[in-house]
Write a protein that holds these residues in place. Structure first.
Motif, PDB file in Angstrom:
ATOM      1  N   ARG A  25       0.858  -1.185   0.000  1.00 11.46           N
ATOM      2  CA  ARG A  25       0.000   0.000   0.000  1.00 11.46           C
ATOM      3  C   ARG A  25       0.885   1.223   0.000  1.00 11.46           C
ATOM      4  N   LEU A  26       0.406   2.311  -0.542  1.00  9.73           N
ATOM      5  CA  LEU A  26       1.154   3.571  -0.526  1.00  9.73           C
ATOM      6  C   LEU A  26       0.977   4.311   0.793  1.00  9.73           C
ATOM      7  N   ASP A  27      -0.182   4.126   1.432  1.00 14.54           N
ATOM      8  CA  ASP A  27      -0.459   4.801   2.706  1.00 14.54           C
ATOM      9  C   ASP A  27       0.590   4.432   3.746  1.00 14.54           C
ATOM     10  N   GLY A  28       1.112   5.451   4.414  1.00 16.46           N
ATOM     11  CA  GLY A  28       2.051   5.217   5.496  1.00 16.46           C
ATOM     12  C   GLY A  28       3.480   4.963   5.059  1.00 16.46           C
ATOM     13  N   THR A  29       3.773   5.101   3.771  1.00 21.75           N
ATOM     14  CA  THR A  29       5.137   4.895   3.283  1.00 21.75           C
ATOM     15  C   THR A  29       5.820   6.242   3.056  1.00 21.75           C
ATOM     16  N   GLU A  32       4.184   8.571   0.385  1.00 20.12           N
ATOM     17  CA  GLU A  32       2.973   9.351   0.631  1.00 20.12           C
ATOM     18  C   GLU A  32       3.235  10.861   0.643  1.00 20.12           C
ATOM     19  N   ILE A  35       3.870  12.078  -2.944  1.00 19.15           N
ATOM     20  CA  ILE A  35       2.641  12.178  -3.736  1.00 19.15           C
ATOM     21  C   ILE A  35       1.895  13.453  -3.345  1.00 19.15           C
ATOM     22  N   ARG A  36       1.857  13.731  -2.059  1.00 21.79           N
ATOM     23  CA  ARG A  36       1.222  14.962  -1.579  1.00 21.79           C
ATOM     24  C   ARG A  36       1.925  16.183  -2.178  1.00 21.79           C
ATOM     25  N   CYS A  53      -2.474   7.725  -7.728  1.00 20.53           N
ATOM     26  CA  CYS A  53      -1.229   6.958  -7.809  1.00 20.53           C
ATOM     27  C   CYS A  53      -1.506   5.537  -7.330  1.00 20.53           C
ATOM     28  N   VAL A  75       8.103   0.849  -2.455  1.00 21.96           N
ATOM     29  CA  VAL A  75       7.170   0.881  -1.336  1.00 21.96           C
ATOM     30  C   VAL A  75       7.787   0.391  -0.026  1.00 21.96           C
TER      31      VAL A  75
END
Length: 96
Positions: A25-29, A32, A35-36, A53, A75
């Protein structure tokens, strides 16, 4: 980020696993905030569209699909190490 069960596997065992079974997952990496930052830069230039993404097997933007695919090996540290072993470098490893 929790350490997945595959992170301690040998290179050979990890190479035998399907990417889709890694639970990436991209969340918490570390990706993130990058990407922001991309979305903030797009907004700063007056662009309201922020392409979603996703994790893929390489860098690409599919024809006709407004999305960005980021290589799966970015990731997780273990996957970057494997990529470095296999390819002698990790394209996209640093924000620069």
């Amino acid at each position: 980020m929790d350490v997945p069960d595959w992170a301690s596997q040998s290179d050979q065992d990890l190479l035998e696993r399907r990417i889709s079974k890694l639970g990436l997952r991209l969340d918490g990496t570390a990706l993130e905030p990058l990407i922001r930052q991309l979305y903030e830069e797009l907004s700063a230039h007056g662009l309201v569209f922020h392409p979603p993404c996703h994790i893929g097997d390489e860098w690409f933007v599919p024809i006709g699909i407004p999305a960005i695919f980021i290589p799966f090996f970015l990731v997780h540290d273990r996957l970057r190490a494997l990529e470095r072993t296999m390819m002698l470098e990790v394209e996209g490893e640093t924000p620069e």
